[in-house]
Scaffold this motif. Structure first.
Motif, PDB file in Angstrom:
ATOM      1  N   LEU A  10      10.404  14.096  -9.277  1.00  0.00           N
ATOM      2  CA  LEU A  10      11.531  14.600 -10.062  1.00  0.00           C
ATOM      3  C   LEU A  10      12.785  14.573  -9.202  1.00  0.00           C
ATOM      4  O   LEU A  10      12.798  15.104  -8.093  1.00  0.00           O
ATOM      5  N   TYR A  11      13.851  13.939  -9.707  1.00  0.00           N
ATOM      6  CA  TYR A  11      15.095  13.946  -8.937  1.00  0.00           C
ATOM      7  C   TYR A  11      16.303  14.094  -9.862  1.00  0.00           C
ATOM      8  O   TYR A  11      16.236  13.810 -11.059  1.00  0.00           O
ATOM      9  N   VAL A  12      17.400  14.573  -9.274  1.00  0.00           N
ATOM     10  CA  VAL A  12      18.657  14.757  -9.990  1.00  0.00           C
ATOM     11  C   VAL A  12      19.755  14.014  -9.239  1.00  0.00           C
ATOM     12  O   VAL A  12      19.866  14.126  -8.010  1.00  0.00           O
ATOM     13  N   ALA A  13      20.548  13.240  -9.970  1.00  0.00           N
ATOM     14  CA  ALA A  13      21.673  12.510  -9.382  1.00  0.00           C
ATOM     15  C   ALA A  13      22.977  13.053  -9.949  1.00  0.00           C
ATOM     16  O   ALA A  13      23.053  13.428 -11.124  1.00  0.00           O
ATOM     17  N   ASP A  14      24.015  13.110  -9.092  1.00  0.00           N
ATOM     18  CA  ASP A  14      25.308  13.618  -9.564  1.00  0.00           C
ATOM     19  C   ASP A  14      26.069  12.541 -10.319  1.00  0.00           C
ATOM     20  O   ASP A  14      25.564  11.431 -10.550  1.00  0.00           O
ATOM     21  N   ASP A  15      27.294  12.858 -10.713  1.00  0.00           N
ATOM     22  CA  ASP A  15      28.079  11.940 -11.533  1.00  0.00           C
ATOM     23  C   ASP A  15      28.520  10.693 -10.778  1.00  0.00           C
ATOM     24  O   ASP A  15      28.998   9.731 -11.392  1.00  0.00           O
ATOM     25  N   GLU A  16      28.338  10.659  -9.468  1.00  0.00           N
ATOM     26  CA  GLU A  16      28.657   9.469  -8.686  1.00  0.00           C
ATOM     27  C   GLU A  16      27.416   8.639  -8.363  1.00  0.00           C
ATOM     28  O   GLU A  16      27.485   7.640  -7.659  1.00  0.00           O
ATOM     29  N   ASN A  64       8.812  16.236  -5.073  1.00  0.00           N
ATOM     30  CA  ASN A  64       7.703  15.311  -5.303  1.00  0.00           C
ATOM     31  C   ASN A  64       6.380  16.051  -5.298  1.00  0.00           C
ATOM     32  O   ASN A  64       6.145  16.933  -4.479  1.00  0.00           O
ATOM     33  N   ASP A  65       5.545  15.704  -6.257  1.00  0.00           N
ATOM     34  CA  ASP A  65       4.182  16.228  -6.363  1.00  0.00           C
ATOM     35  C   ASP A  65       3.258  15.032  -6.197  1.00  0.00           C
ATOM     36  O   ASP A  65       2.835  14.414  -7.157  1.00  0.00           O
ATOM     37  N   MET A  66       2.989  14.693  -4.937  1.00  0.00           N
ATOM     38  CA  MET A  66       2.323  13.432  -4.634  1.00  0.00           C
ATOM     39  C   MET A  66       1.055  13.617  -3.807  1.00  0.00           C
ATOM     40  O   MET A  66       0.664  12.743  -3.038  1.00  0.00           O
ATOM     41  N   SER A  67       0.393  14.737  -3.963  1.00  0.00           N
ATOM     42  CA  SER A  67      -0.783  15.018  -3.135  1.00  0.00           C
ATOM     43  C   SER A  67      -1.903  14.004  -3.344  1.00  0.00           C
ATOM     44  O   SER A  67      -2.734  13.791  -2.448  1.00  0.00           O
ATOM     45  N   ILE A  68      -1.917  13.352  -4.496  1.00  0.00           N
ATOM     46  CA  ILE A  68      -2.981  12.380  -4.770  1.00  0.00           C
ATOM     47  C   ILE A  68      -2.926  11.195  -3.808  1.00  0.00           C
ATOM     48  O   ILE A  68      -3.938  10.529  -3.563  1.00  0.00           O
ATOM     49  N   VAL A  69      -1.751  10.948  -3.213  1.00  0.00           N
ATOM     50  CA  VAL A  69      -1.628   9.825  -2.270  1.00  0.00           C
ATOM     51  C   VAL A  69      -2.567  10.005  -1.081  1.00  0.00           C
ATOM     52  O   VAL A  69      -2.996   9.024  -0.460  1.00  0.00           O
ATOM     53  N   ASP A  70      -2.921  11.255  -0.764  1.00  0.00           N
ATOM     54  CA  ASP A  70      -3.855  11.499   0.342  1.00  0.00           C
ATOM     55  C   ASP A  70      -5.241  10.947   0.052  1.00  0.00           C
ATOM     56  O   ASP A  70      -6.090  10.870   0.959  1.00  0.00           O
ATOM     57  N   LYS A  71      -5.470  10.552  -1.209  1.00  0.00           N
ATOM     58  CA  LYS A  71      -6.747   9.928  -1.565  1.00  0.00           C
ATOM     59  C   LYS A  71      -6.811   8.472  -1.120  1.00  0.00           C
ATOM     60  O   LYS A  71      -7.864   7.828  -1.235  1.00  0.00           O
ATOM     61  N   ILE A  72      -5.686   7.937  -0.627  1.00  0.00           N
ATOM     62  CA  ILE A  72      -5.717   6.598  -0.027  1.00  0.00           C
ATOM     63  C   ILE A  72      -6.209   6.785   1.403  1.00  0.00           C
ATOM     64  O   ILE A  72      -5.434   6.912   2.353  1.00  0.00           O
ATOM     65  N   THR A  73      -7.497   6.832   1.544  1.00  0.00           N
ATOM     66  CA  THR A  73      -8.143   7.173   2.809  1.00  0.00           C
ATOM     67  C   THR A  73      -8.597   5.920   3.555  1.00  0.00           C
ATOM     68  O   THR A  73      -8.682   4.820   2.983  1.00  0.00           O
ATOM     69  N   PRO A  74      -8.929   6.069   4.850  1.00  0.00           N
ATOM     70  CA  PRO A  74      -9.508   4.931   5.565  1.00  0.00           C
ATOM     71  C   PRO A  74     -10.755   4.384   4.881  1.00  0.00           C
ATOM     72  O   PRO A  74     -10.997   3.170   4.909  1.00  0.00           O
ATOM     73  N   GLU A  75     -11.543   5.255   4.251  1.00  0.00           N
ATOM     74  CA  GLU A  75     -12.746   4.803   3.557  1.00  0.00           C
ATOM     75  C   GLU A  75     -12.383   3.890   2.387  1.00  0.00           C
ATOM     76  O   GLU A  75     -12.976   2.822   2.198  1.00  0.00           O
ATOM     77  N   LEU A  76     -11.392   4.310   1.597  1.00  0.00           N
ATOM     78  CA  LEU A  76     -10.951   3.484   0.467  1.00  0.00           C
ATOM     79  C   LEU A  76     -10.370   2.164   0.974  1.00  0.00           C
ATOM     80  O   LEU A  76     -10.645   1.098   0.417  1.00  0.00           O
ATOM     81  N   LEU A  77      -9.598   2.231   2.041  1.00  0.00           N
ATOM     82  CA  LEU A  77      -8.945   1.035   2.569  1.00  0.00           C
ATOM     83  C   LEU A  77      -9.950   0.074   3.207  1.00  0.00           C
ATOM     84  O   LEU A  77      -9.781  -1.146   3.130  1.00  0.00           O
ATOM     85  N   ILE A 124       0.859  -1.184   0.000  1.00  0.00           N
ATOM     86  CA  ILE A 124       0.000   0.000   0.000  1.00  0.00           C
ATOM     87  C   ILE A 124       0.893   1.230   0.000  1.00  0.00           C
ATOM     88  O   ILE A 124       1.681   1.438   0.936  1.00  0.00           O
ATOM     89  N   GLY A 125       0.798   2.030  -1.059  1.00  0.00           N
ATOM     90  CA  GLY A 125       1.676   3.197  -1.129  1.00  0.00           C
ATOM     91  C   GLY A 125       1.629   3.902  -2.466  1.00  0.00           C
ATOM     92  O   GLY A 125       0.663   3.770  -3.225  1.00  0.00           O
ATOM     93  N   GLY A 126       2.698   4.628  -2.751  1.00  0.00           N
ATOM     94  CA  GLY A 126       2.715   5.542  -3.881  1.00  0.00           C
ATOM     95  C   GLY A 126       3.015   4.899  -5.226  1.00  0.00           C
ATOM     96  O   GLY A 126       3.776   3.936  -5.325  1.00  0.00           O
ATOM     97  N   LEU A 127       2.397   5.463  -6.250  1.00  0.00           N
ATOM     98  CA  LEU A 127       2.650   5.117  -7.649  1.00  0.00           C
ATOM     99  C   LEU A 127       2.827   6.432  -8.390  1.00  0.00           C
ATOM    100  O   LEU A 127       1.903   7.246  -8.434  1.00  0.00           O
ATOM    101  N   ASN A 128       4.001   6.684  -8.922  1.00  0.00           N
ATOM    102  CA  ASN A 128       4.199   7.952  -9.605  1.00  0.00           C
ATOM    103  C   ASN A 128       5.143   7.843 -10.787  1.00  0.00           C
ATOM    104  O   ASN A 128       5.832   6.834 -10.976  1.00  0.00           O
ATOM    105  N   LEU A 129       5.137   8.884 -11.583  1.00  0.00           N
ATOM    106  CA  LEU A 129       6.032   8.972 -12.725  1.00  0.00           C
ATOM    107  C   LEU A 129       7.336   9.599 -12.250  1.00  0.00           C
ATOM    108  O   LEU A 129       7.340  10.687 -11.673  1.00  0.00           O
ATOM    109  N   ASP A 130       8.446   8.892 -12.462  1.00  0.00           N
ATOM    110  CA  ASP A 130       9.758   9.392 -12.081  1.00  0.00           C
ATOM    111  C   ASP A 130      10.417  10.093 -13.257  1.00  0.00           C
ATOM    112  O   ASP A 130      10.546   9.512 -14.341  1.00  0.00           O
ATOM    113  N   LEU A 131      10.831  11.325 -13.043  1.00  0.00           N
ATOM    114  CA  LEU A 131      11.651  12.052 -14.018  1.00  0.00           C
ATOM    115  C   LEU A 131      13.044  12.162 -13.411  1.00  0.00           C
ATOM    116  O   LEU A 131      13.228  12.834 -12.394  1.00  0.00           O
TER     117      LEU A 131
END
Length: 313
Positions: free
Chosen positions: A97-103, A111-124, A9-16
């Protein structure tokens, strides 16, 4: 077979992902590579489990936008079941969205993950019977505190928790007595225990404090020092086995998936040292890949890595 699956149970998002080439320079334009992948802590744990041959259902939410179509189709194609996920109308899907260095180390992320708050006790609550028929329930701390509290009170099967980040780990403070297994790093465990981890002794103290708070199994990621494994106040440090690090992104998700995989197969019969070794073997495969979930992660490769380690020591 009853219980022959795991629920995440958790997040599903598009990673850039922006991966720098050459020396990384902050506040500057860096030459590199940009990749788009399906991600999210919950998704990544579920994908790792699927690659480890564990039947896995992901309970999550996604938007009715174009990104939501991509997320749904890619997740289904990867073998993860979304039968108990829900599309939220008039909502945009989650983006990370994340940035990694050369190492390979992450230098910044948004992160733009406000939709995760829709995983409510009612849904669960509509899915609780299915959750309680699973072998293991895995939560990521992207869930709201309200959802985490509700799950802690209503889930009967072993609960595994990934704290996600220092900013979110505090959501777990009130439910530690209901947690079977948790995998914090040295910064997250300080929030949970009040103990600052600066060496092995303080890490052991923090692990035992988690046990005192009711957590049966604590696995503290200590980076280059390895993983500190604690079960009912028995402690064992397992060193890392990765020789080459391409990217650290997703390594924690792989470690959590390995913990779930070991429990799913062996219950609590394996010694702590062997559990820790399997997690380090899986993490090694992940660290040697630019992907958040390595395509080379499978049962055979994890076992081979563990065997190679035993032969070397």
């Amino acid at each position: 077979m009853e219980n022959d699956y795991v629920v995440v149970i958790g997040g599903l998002n598009l990673d850039l992902a922006g991966l720098a080439k050459g020396t990384y320079r902050g506040k500057d334009s860096n030459i590199g590579e940009v990749k788009i992948n399906v991600g999210g802590v919950g998704h990544n744990i579920a994908l790792n489990l699927t690659q480890l041959d564990v039947p896995t259902h992901l309970i999550t939410v996604y938007g009715d936008d174009h990104f939501g179509e991509i997320l749904y189709n890619e997740t289904i194609q990867s073998g993860i079941s979304l039968d108990y996920a829900e599309k939220i109308e008039n909502s945009r899907s989650s983006i990370y969205l994340y940035v990694a260095d050369d190492e390979g180390d992450m230098v910044t992320a948004i992160n733009d993950m406000s939709i995760v708050d829709k995983i409510t006790p009612e849904l669960l609550s509509e899915r609780i019977d299915f959750i309680n028929n699973a072998s293991i329930c895995v939560l990521d701390a992207n869930l709201s505190e309200e959802a985490i509290d509700w799950l802690a009170e209503n889930v009967d099967v072993p609960i595994f928790v990934d704290p996600v980040s220092v900013a979110k780990v505090g959501r777990l403070n009130g439910v530690l007595h209901k947690v079977d297994t948790i995998k914090p790093n040295e910064h997250e465990v300080e929030v949970l225990t009040g103990i600052k981890v600066h060496d092995l002794s303080s890490a052991e103290e923090a692990a035992r404090e988690l046990n005192n708070k009711g957590v049966e199994n604590a696995f503290i990621s200590l980076g280059a020092k390895g993983i500190l494994c604690s079960r009912n106040k028995e402690v064992d440090l397992v060193p890392p086995i990765a020789e080459e690090i391409v990217s650290t992104n997703g390594a924690g998700d792989t470690t959590m998936a390995a913990l779930v995989w070991v429990r799913y197969l062996y219950s609590d019969v394996l010694p702590l040292s062997e559990v820790g070794l399997f997690t380090q073997s899986a993490a090694c495969i992940n660290l040697q890949s630019p992907e958040a979930v390595s395509p080379d992660l499978n049962v055979r490769n994890v076992v081979l890595k563990a065997q190679e380690y035993y032969e070397e020591v």
